[in-house]
Design an enzyme around this catalytic site. Structure first.
Site, PDB file in Angstrom:
ATOM      1  N   LYS A  59     -28.647 -52.126  45.218  1.00 36.83           N
ATOM      2  CA  LYS A  59     -27.654 -51.627  44.265  1.00 36.83           C
ATOM      3  C   LYS A  59     -26.472 -50.963  44.980  1.00 36.83           C
ATOM      4  O   LYS A  59     -25.353 -50.991  44.490  1.00 36.83           O
ATOM      5  CB  LYS A  59     -28.342 -50.625  43.341  1.00 36.83           C
ATOM      6  N   ASP A  85     -28.945 -36.678  36.651  1.00 40.26           N
ATOM      7  CA  ASP A  85     -29.684 -37.892  36.997  1.00 40.26           C
ATOM      8  C   ASP A  85     -29.660 -38.109  38.501  1.00 40.26           C
ATOM      9  O   ASP A  85     -28.672 -38.574  39.054  1.00 40.26           O
ATOM     10  CB  ASP A  85     -29.046 -39.087  36.264  1.00 40.26           C
ATOM     11  N   GLU A 131     -26.358 -44.938  32.584  1.00 34.17           N
ATOM     12  CA  GLU A 131     -27.743 -44.467  32.651  1.00 34.17           C
ATOM     13  C   GLU A 131     -27.955 -43.119  31.959  1.00 34.17           C
ATOM     14  O   GLU A 131     -28.889 -42.980  31.171  1.00 34.17           O
ATOM     15  CB  GLU A 131     -28.186 -44.385  34.116  1.00 34.17           C
ATOM     16  N   ASP A 137     -33.389 -51.038  33.094  1.00 31.25           N
ATOM     17  CA  ASP A 137     -32.871 -50.056  34.043  1.00 31.25           C
ATOM     18  C   ASP A 137     -32.929 -50.724  35.417  1.00 31.25           C
ATOM     19  O   ASP A 137     -34.000 -50.850  35.991  1.00 31.25           O
ATOM     20  CB  ASP A 137     -33.745 -48.791  33.992  1.00 31.25           C
TER      21      ASP A 137
END
Lengths: 178, 619
Positions: free
Chosen positions: B87, B206, B184, B25
């Protein structure tokens, strides 16, 4: 034997008719992907991946067409030599066009979600009726030329339904701004 | 010649023959690595027993680097050279970064993807991410005392082609073999689905550090199908920290502070936010470099007020995803919560009220994505032959082509199950036009200017025809990783053009090779020894696979076709004894190439058999 050239119904092992169970189509789709998906061959080489991808793409394509009643009807017409030609052939019965114009006006005038709901219901009702006629023309009378006209009408309705969705979104955004 | 053992289909090979495959992850604020050990997925800890690696990389003047907690500890004193939340920059240009003026970094402008100026020179977000991935790779290799076979890496469902490609490049740079990129939320569902054997429609909410994703999934008979995704790639827990920090600074009457102070205030905001997850009120305490102290009491209610706009933004994305899936809230059987930010009581309550049911929180929201990725990695590596798990994912954003007037013609609408290939016919605009410029874009808006530009290429050599006479078929193929390939073909003349949509930032292979040398210098002898072992293993694997393939389906080849295959196998066998890794690799590669046609025949036979068998069985 099934091949990449099989038609959608052959590939899915379904009889070539309009009436289908959505649950069965979905179940077959998953069965087929379970056999052919590239992930099943992840530990093998590039050639295996490529072939698996071809099959998997083909199965997804067939699934998209079979699961949607409108596309399924159009596909049946095409398979039986009655081309839909949606882009080139826009000649529609005048009654139908009048109805469309009335709907367009109603959509522009709709100020709240209650009015939109009413319009959406009416459109959904019309869609149901046309699909039923389609089923009869395709599965019982095998009159594919007549079915093509219904398919085209349904395409108009589908586009209109999308416009209703867009209007819902607009209204929602306007509400949030207030 | 030694006899090689082959296990019965469906049986698990001996532990030492298992391939070590991990799930990673790669998160905005932190990253984790997990693997299936003894049949159970678990996150792998570092030497100090910590499973969470903060996604922070600090570059030092002497060329050294600090990664994770060490880097994070330095963020206040050296914010410029300590890259956090990298990211957000993956596959992005400077103008794409929302709120960049508030960030402490010195950005470098490049076509496609931005660069970050550090004391150790300019770094690409891909390089920074590779540092994090390599750290996790070493951790996994130490845990297993073995090399990794491959990794499944997770990305937000909302990531576009450029962001996915950048992630894959980072993995390559870190020396990882990417088995698959998966979304994800899908990974989270895998973790939950296998544990609970649930069937039905689920929503995965999420809220991570820097991204928000909502996915609607249908789970049935071992198949995970994503029916709709949505979200916001620039909204996460960091924004809650920032909102609280801005509020606190405003309360204290401080409207402009140094980057270092800004970082301190943000750390204080984060601590306050986390405290509020278990307490009704908490103090906000920070001391600035000037000696000025901020000390404010914050109640949970006040915090919720300050951040209400952010929470509302997540729910509006949820509403949109449900509409895409044509589902009402009452049709959703459960809501899976993922991401550390879902620990905030305000989020759990808002989501619970929206869906009219309590969300699922029994797995650790920080670990759940890595755990699911590990389960998928284990399956893809072939360790779980009896496994029935199949992932059917969708493309998150529509793909299209620019047409006259800057409008987008959509070719692949979003939420199509992948892999997928779709085509659209175009024609020429002018008499005698011999070339066509194709501009590939991704996004939901109608104007090209509002979408993300992915690639441009040209189809040349169209024979001159009257305007509108040419038939140019443009085909978009999206593979199972969600990566795009575009081809164009003029139907009448057969002229073709094709492009792998490598995003515009275009990391060339040489560039990657250079970065590899710069960043991960291993002792040269080690590398050579390792290359030789790897080459031999690969040669053995290829020989074994070819032998068993010939045994099963040798009848597909004529004697004439068979001879060159036998020769190539003999060549590999002979090369194995040498110490030259390159020679072994070349022989293995030749065998792979020489058996491609055979492999294709076998695959087709296998799949046809499987599909036809199914038909007879069920019709």
């Amino acid at each position: 034997m099934t091949s990449l050239q099989s038609n959608d119904f052959e590939l899915f092992g379904l009889s070539p008719q309009f009436a289908q169970e959505r649950t069965q189509i979905d179940a077959r789709w998953k069965d087929l992907q379970r056999q052919a998906h590239p992930d099943r061959f992840a530990a093998q080489g590039a050639a295996a991946q490529r072939i698996a991808m071809q099959w998997s793409v083909r199965i997804n394509e067939a699934h998209q067409r079979l699961k949607d009643p409108l596309r399924r009807a159009a596909y049946l017409c095409e398979l039986n030599g009655a081309a839909v030609n949606a882009e080139n052939n826009t000649a529609m019965p005048s009654e139908f066009l009048m109805q469309q114009m009335a709907w367009r006006e109603a959509l522009e005038d709709a100020a709240g979600s209650a009015e939109l709901d009413a319009l959406a219901d009416e459109v959904a009702e019309m869609r149901r009726a046309l699909l039923q006629q389609c089923a009869q023309l395709l599965d019982e009378q095998h009159d594919y030329a007549a079915a093509v006209t219904q398919v085209r009408s349904l395409m108009f309705i589908e586009r209109f339904a999308r416009d209703i969705d867009a209007r819902y979104e607009q209204l929602e955004q306007a509400e949030r701004r207030q | 010649m030694a006899l090689l053992q082959i296990s019965e289909p469906g049986q698990t090979p001996d532990p030492h023959q298992r391939r070590v495959a991990v799930g990673i992850d790669l998160g905005t604020t932190h990253s984790l690595v997990a693997a299936v050990r003894h049949g159970v997925a678990e996150c792998l800890p570092d030497a100090q027993g910590r499973v969470i690696l903060p996604s922070a990389v600090r570059y030092l003047a002497d060329g050294g680097r600090q990664i994770g907690d060490e880097a994070l500890a330095a963020v206040a004193q050296d914010p410029e050279n300590t890259i956090v939340s990298v990211k957000r920059f993956m596959g992005r240009g400077v103008q794409d970064v929302v709120g960049r003026e508030k960030l402490p970094y010195r950005f470098a402008e490049h076509a496609g993807m931005l660069g970050l100026q550090t004391v150790a020179g300019e770094k690409s977000p891909v390089e920074v991410s590779a540092e994090i991935l390599a750290t996790l790779r070493y951790r996994a290799e130490d845990s297993f005392n073995d090399d990794l076979y491959g990794a499944v890496i997770t990305v937000p469902a909302y990531f576009d082609d450029a962001q996915r490609q950048a992630t894959k490049d980072a993995a390559q740079l870190a020396g990882l073999n990417v088995l698959r990129l998966i979304n994800e939320p899908t990974a989270a569902a895998i973790a939950y689905g296998l544990d609970n054997a649930s069937e039905g429609t689920y929503a995965v909410y999420d809220l991570g550090g820097g991204t928000f994703d909502i996915s609607i999934l249908q789970l049935s008979r071992g198949v995970f199908e994503v029916v709709a995704t949505g979200g916001d790639s620039a909204l996460g827990g960091d924004d809650y920290d920032a909102a609280l920090a801005a509020w606190a600074l405003h309360q204290a009457g401080l409207d402009s502070v140094t980057p270092a102070d800004k970082a301190r205030v943000k750390i204080a905001a984060r601590a306050c936010k986390e405290a509020l997850s278990s307490a009704e009120s908490a103090p906000f305490r920070a001391t600035l470099s000037s000696g000025v102290a901020i000390d404010l009491p914050v109640t949970r209610e006040r915090f919720e007020e300050i951040t209400a706009g952010l929470t509302a933004r997540t729910l509006s994305a949820v509403r949109k995803a449900l509409r895409d899936a044509r589902l009402g809230t009452d049709e959703v059987q459960g809501v899976v919560m993922v991401g550390g930010s879902t620990r905030m009581p305000v989020i759990r309550r808002a989501v619970g009220e929206f869906f009219g049911r309590e969300p699922l929180v029994n797995l650790d929201p920080d670990e759940v994505v890595a755990l699911g990725a590990a389960i998928q990695a284990n399956q893809l590596a072939g360790n779980n032959a009896a496994g029935d798990l199949l992932l059917l994912d969708v493309i998150p954003l529509s793909l299209g082509i620019e047409t006259m007037g800057g409008l987008v013609e959509r070719i692949v609408p979003r939420n199509q199950t992948i892999p997928v290939a779709m085509a659209q016919d175009f024609t020429t605009y002018q008499d005698g036009q011999t070339a066509l410029a194709l501009h590939v874009v991704q996004g939901e808006r109608d104007l090209v200017a509002d979408c993300r530009s992915l690639a441009r290429f040209e189809l040349r050599g169209i024979p001159p025809m009257a305007a509108g006479a040419a038939r140019i078929r443009v085909t978009f193929t999206v593979d199972a990783d969600g990566l795009l390939n575009v081809s164009a073909r003029e139907q009448i003349s057969g002229v073709q053009a094709q492009i792998d949509v490598k995003p515009s930032y275009g990391l060339a292979d040489e560039q990657i090779a250079r970065m590899l040398q710069d960043s991960f210098s291993t002792a040269e002898d080690d590398m050579r020894a390792r290359a030789l072992v790897e080459a031999r293993v690969e040669a053995d694997r290829m020989l074994l696979a070819t032998r068993s393939a010939l045994q099963a389906d040798g009848d597909l080849l004529t004697a004439q076709e068979r001879t060159p295959v036998d020769d190539l196998m003999a060549a590999v066998d002979a090369s194995r004894t040498s110490d030259d890794a390159k020679a072994i690799e070349a022989a293995t590669e030749a065998l792979a190439k020489g058996t491609e046609a055979f492999a294709a025949l076998r695959m087709n036979r296998g799949i046809q058999k499987a599909l036809s068998g199914k038909n007879i069985e069920t019709v």
